[in-house]
Design an enzyme around this catalytic site. Structure first.
Site, PDB file in Angstrom:
ATOM      1  N   LYS A   1       1.754  -2.907   6.656  1.00  0.00           N
ATOM      2  CA  LYS A   1       1.540  -3.472   5.139  1.00  0.00           C
ATOM      3  C   LYS A   1       3.566  -3.850   5.325  1.00  0.00           C
ATOM      4  CE  LYS A   1      -1.270  -3.937   3.073  1.00  0.00           C
ATOM      5  NZ  LYS A   1      -1.695  -5.496   2.015  1.00  0.00           N
TER       6      LYS A   1
ATOM      7  N   HIS B   1     -13.200   4.513   0.988  1.00  0.00           N
ATOM      8  CA  HIS B   1     -11.648   5.302   1.035  1.00  0.00           C
ATOM      9  C   HIS B   1     -13.061   6.781  -0.188  1.00  0.00           C
ATOM     10  CE1 HIS B   1      -9.709   1.246   1.351  1.00  0.00           C
ATOM     11  NE2 HIS B   1      -8.881   2.522   1.532  1.00  0.00           N
TER      12      HIS B   1
ATOM     13  N   SER C   1       0.682  -1.464  -0.348  1.00  0.00           N
ATOM     14  CA  SER C   1       0.067   0.012  -0.542  1.00  0.00           C
ATOM     15  C   SER C   1       0.752   1.137   0.171  1.00  0.00           C
ATOM     16  CB  SER C   1      -0.954   0.030   0.964  1.00  0.00           C
ATOM     17  OG  SER C   1      -1.422   0.979   1.503  1.00  0.00           O
ATOM     18  N   SER C   2       0.322   2.533  -0.537  1.00  0.00           N
ATOM     19  CA  SER C   2       0.397   3.901  -0.095  1.00  0.00           C
ATOM     20  C   SER C   2       1.228   4.471   0.910  1.00  0.00           C
ATOM     21  CB  SER C   2       0.946   4.729  -1.411  1.00  0.00           C
ATOM     22  OG  SER C   2      -0.961   4.641  -1.489  1.00  0.00           O
ATOM     23  N   CYS C   3       0.940   3.931   1.598  1.00  0.00           N
ATOM     24  CA  CYS C   3       0.226   3.732   3.170  1.00  0.00           C
ATOM     25  C   CYS C   3       2.128   3.649   3.469  1.00  0.00           C
ATOM     26  CB  CYS C   3      -0.504   3.311   3.833  1.00  0.00           C
ATOM     27  SG  CYS C   3      -2.683   3.680   3.646  1.00  0.00           S
TER      28      CYS C   3
ATOM     29  N   TYR D   1      -2.206   0.256   9.954  1.00  0.00           N
ATOM     30  CA  TYR D   1      -1.858  -0.424   8.753  1.00  0.00           C
ATOM     31  C   TYR D   1      -0.917  -0.237   7.491  1.00  0.00           C
ATOM     32  CZ  TYR D   1      -3.773  -1.288   3.443  1.00  0.00           C
ATOM     33  OH  TYR D   1      -3.759  -2.732   2.881  1.00  0.00           O
TER      34      TYR D   1
END
Length: 306
Positions: free
Chosen positions: A136, A176, A103-105, A132
């Protein structure tokens, strides 16, 4: 090739299954009642029973900013346990190829420039989805460690930008941004609402890719697995402001009211744009433009409403 897909009932998973069917590939996508990925023993047994050639790990607890703020413990612990169990089961069962969806998170907060793969674990994470993101990052690193210890096992991670599309969730408590905007503007148009609120001033920028494009990218990568980098961004390489997303969605949906900015609400990172240099060198790019993607997603939303 026999492919085992985790998270096949989620938005990303269902797009992967749909794309696999068009390619006439054998894909196993168990539901949670078939195998609970939080149960390590059952996960290992299932992988050994199915004997896949490749695993795509797309399962996870996902949600928007409100859900992440409300339940950080679940977002960290459940995503870590699922990922650890799947990777460990794959290794134990002798599955040599695995694609893990990150994830870009995972990237540090407050980065104005496009995010490069080597920046993972390079700074403070965004607090609104930190749990989160930690999970990841850990699973991506676990995949790297497995491959480092034994090069016969090629476990690689794709980091997609934000996604939207068919099979998305539209409930504002878990959705989202784009599906939430679609639902909000649809209701506003039906109610002839004079204005719709936008969290923050609307200048924060986001990169959202149509989920069907990601599904296509995954099978592009499978066909070229040896050449695929161990960690690779998959995105558009450009972004839009929140205001621009609202404007595009309003045009598609036909909402003609005004927008009002609520400056008391959290907005997350100011910008989150992926550097797609590795992706470009790998030879893939997204095909769906914003309005076409929103239109297809809105048509799916209307079919669910009907």
């Amino acid at each position: 090739m026999k492919i085992l897909l985790t998270g096949g009932r989620g938005m990303v998973g269902r797009n992967i299954v749909s794309h696999a069917k068009t390619l006439q590939l054998e894909i196993i996508a168990p539901a949670s009642h078939d195998v609970n990925l939080l149960d390590a023993e059952r996960t290992e047994a299932f992988v050994k029973e199915t004997k896949p050639d490749l695993i795509i790990h797309a399962a996870g607890r996902v949600g928007g900013i409100q859900a992440n703020i409300r339940e950080p413990v679940k977002f960290l612990s459940e995503n870590w346990m699922m990922g650890q169990n799947v990777v460990s089961a794959a290794k134990s069962a002798g599955v040599k190829q695995l694609i893990n969806l990150g994830s870009s998170c995972m990237y540090p907060r407050d980065q104005e420039e496009p995010l490069r793969e080597e920046q993972v674990l390079g700074g403070m994470l965004e607090p609104t989805n930190e749990g989160y993101a930690i999970a990841k990052c850990a699973i991506a690193r676990l995949c790297e460690y497995v491959s480092r210890e034994d090069s016969a096992y090629q476990y690689k991670t794709i980091i997609p930008c934000n996604l939207y599309g068919r099979f998305d969730k539209f409930d504002p408590s878990v959705s989202h941004m784009i599906p939430a905007v679609i639902q909000k503007l649809h209701v506003a148009r039906a109610d002839n609402a004079p204005f719709v609120d936008i969290w923050g001033d609307g200048t924060a920028r986001r990169e959202f890719m149509f989920a069907e494009d990601l599904a296509e990218a995954i099978f592009f990568a499978i066909d070229r697995f040896d050449a695929m980098p161990s960690l690779i961004n998959m995105g558009l390489g450009y972004d839009y402001s929140i205001n621009e997303y609202y404007g595009a969605a309003a045009e598609v949906i036909g909402y003609a009211g005004q927008f009002k900015h609520d400056l008391s609400k959290p907005v997350g990172m100011k910008r989150k744009l992926l550097d797609v240099t590795r992706q470009t060198e790998f030879g893939w790019r997204a095909k769906t433009n914003l309005k076409d993607g929103i239109r297809a997603t809105y048509e799916y939303y209307l079919s669910k409403e009907a």
